[in-house]
Design a protein around this motif. Structure first.
Motif, PDB file in Angstrom:
ATOM      1  N   ALA A   1       0.850  -1.194   0.000  1.00 20.70           N
ATOM      2  CA  ALA A   1       0.000   0.000   0.000  1.00 20.70           C
ATOM      3  C   ALA A   1       0.886   1.245   0.000  1.00 20.70           C
ATOM      4  O   ALA A   1       1.808   1.346   0.810  1.00 20.70           O
ATOM      5  CB  ALA A   1      -0.918  -0.010   1.211  1.00 20.70           C
ATOM      6  N   PRO A   2       0.636   2.185  -0.916  1.00 24.06           N
ATOM      7  CA  PRO A   2       1.484   3.378  -1.011  1.00 24.06           C
ATOM      8  C   PRO A   2       1.513   4.197   0.277  1.00 24.06           C
ATOM      9  O   PRO A   2       2.492   4.873   0.559  1.00 24.06           O
ATOM     10  CB  PRO A   2       0.868   4.193  -2.144  1.00 24.06           C
ATOM     11  N   SER A   3       0.473   4.117   1.058  1.00 22.41           N
ATOM     12  CA  SER A   3       0.416   4.903   2.301  1.00 22.41           C
ATOM     13  C   SER A   3       1.452   4.436   3.321  1.00 22.41           C
ATOM     14  O   SER A   3       1.870   5.218   4.183  1.00 22.41           O
ATOM     15  CB  SER A   3      -0.981   4.818   2.910  1.00 22.41           C
ATOM     16  N   PHE A   4       1.909   3.180   3.225  1.00 21.77           N
ATOM     17  CA  PHE A   4       2.856   2.670   4.220  1.00 21.77           C
ATOM     18  C   PHE A   4       4.168   3.451   4.202  1.00 21.77           C
ATOM     19  O   PHE A   4       4.691   3.808   5.256  1.00 21.77           O
ATOM     20  CB  PHE A   4       3.132   1.178   4.032  1.00 21.77           C
ATOM     21  N   GLU A   5       4.695   3.711   3.027  1.00 19.71           N
ATOM     22  CA  GLU A   5       5.973   4.424   2.943  1.00 19.71           C
ATOM     23  C   GLU A   5       5.849   5.837   3.511  1.00 19.71           C
ATOM     24  O   GLU A   5       6.751   6.326   4.195  1.00 19.71           O
ATOM     25  CB  GLU A   5       6.488   4.433   1.514  1.00 19.71           C
ATOM     26  N   THR A   6       4.720   6.490   3.256  1.00 17.37           N
ATOM     27  CA  THR A   6       4.476   7.818   3.802  1.00 17.37           C
ATOM     28  C   THR A   6       4.376   7.761   5.322  1.00 17.37           C
ATOM     29  O   THR A   6       4.973   8.579   6.028  1.00 17.37           O
ATOM     30  CB  THR A   6       3.172   8.402   3.216  1.00 17.37           C
ATOM     31  N   GLU A   7       3.637   6.777   5.825  1.00 16.54           N
ATOM     32  CA  GLU A   7       3.482   6.619   7.268  1.00 16.54           C
ATOM     33  C   GLU A   7       4.816   6.278   7.934  1.00 16.54           C
ATOM     34  O   GLU A   7       5.109   6.776   9.030  1.00 16.54           O
ATOM     35  CB  GLU A   7       2.460   5.529   7.575  1.00 16.54           C
TER      36      GLU A   7
ATOM     37  N   ARG B   1       6.864   9.431   8.146  1.00 14.58           N
ATOM     38  CA  ARG B   1       6.328  10.296   9.199  1.00 14.58           C
ATOM     39  C   ARG B   1       6.737   9.775  10.586  1.00 14.58           C
ATOM     40  O   ARG B   1       7.161  10.531  11.445  1.00 14.58           O
ATOM     41  CB  ARG B   1       4.806  10.386   9.083  1.00 14.58           C
TER      42      ARG B   1
ATOM     43  N   LEU C   1       2.750   0.779  13.142  1.00 14.00           N
ATOM     44  CA  LEU C   1       2.662   0.629  11.678  1.00 14.00           C
ATOM     45  C   LEU C   1       2.581  -0.839  11.283  1.00 14.00           C
ATOM     46  O   LEU C   1       3.326  -1.668  11.807  1.00 14.00           O
ATOM     47  CB  LEU C   1       3.879   1.255  11.006  1.00 14.00           C
TER      48      LEU C   1
ATOM     49  N   SER D   1       0.685  -3.282   4.551  1.00 13.23           N
ATOM     50  CA  SER D   1      -0.424  -4.034   3.966  1.00 13.23           C
ATOM     51  C   SER D   1      -0.351  -3.941   2.445  1.00 13.23           C
ATOM     52  O   SER D   1       0.349  -3.095   1.892  1.00 13.23           O
ATOM     53  CB  SER D   1      -1.764  -3.498   4.468  1.00 13.23           C
TER      54      SER D   1
ATOM     55  N   ASP E   1      -2.822  -2.214  -7.142  1.00 19.03           N
ATOM     56  CA  ASP E   1      -2.060  -1.123  -7.748  1.00 19.03           C
ATOM     57  C   ASP E   1      -2.953  -0.407  -8.754  1.00 19.03           C
ATOM     58  O   ASP E   1      -3.189  -0.902  -9.858  1.00 19.03           O
ATOM     59  CB  ASP E   1      -0.810  -1.681  -8.434  1.00 19.03           C
TER      60      ASP E   1
END
Length: 126
Positions: free
Chosen positions: A46-52, A55, A68, A71, A75
């Motif tokens: 999930a692309p949000s994981f790298e952002t999270e 952070r 964290l 997941s 795509d």
């Protein structure tokens, strides 16, 4: 005392990144296995994981890092190259697999280095 060693932000971040690499490896294998499945949609981390993770890394908060969980997600940027609707491209998956293997080697080396430094601090030798 020992818990403090394993709650260092750098160690936790490397551990979470390694979890993500392992999950992505399974996704890549699954994508390749479904290369010929009509209508199959490519999955990836999930692309949000790298952002999270970035952070949480900036905050250096062990609780935030520990919370964290990587997941998988479909795509949405992958496009079908054939009429059957399958969005898996073998060349792309092989490239992702190679990149993922290099990331795995790096993360494993980082964690091994941390353990080596701990061993040296405890025993006074390598």
């Amino acid at each position: 005392m020992i818990d403090a060693l394993f709650n260092q932000p750098n160690f936790l971040i490397a551990n979470k990144a390694l979890d993500a690499v392992v999950l992505r490896e399974g996704a890549i294998a699954n994508n390749i296995a479904n290369l010929e499945t009509p209508g199959y949609k490519r999955v990836d981390l999930a692309p949000s994981f790298e952002t999270e993770l970035a952070r949480a890394s900036a905050s250096a908060d062990p609780q935030q890092i520990n919370s964290l969980q990587p997941s998988l997600a479909v795509d949405t940027t992958a496009t079908a190259s054939s009429l059957d609707g399958n969005t898996v491209h073998l060349e792309s998956e092989l490239m992702q697999m190679n990149q993922n293997s290099m990331t795995h080697a790096l993360e494993t080396q980082l964690i091994s280095g941390m353990f080596s430094r701990m061993q040296m601090a405890i025993t006074g030798r390598d």
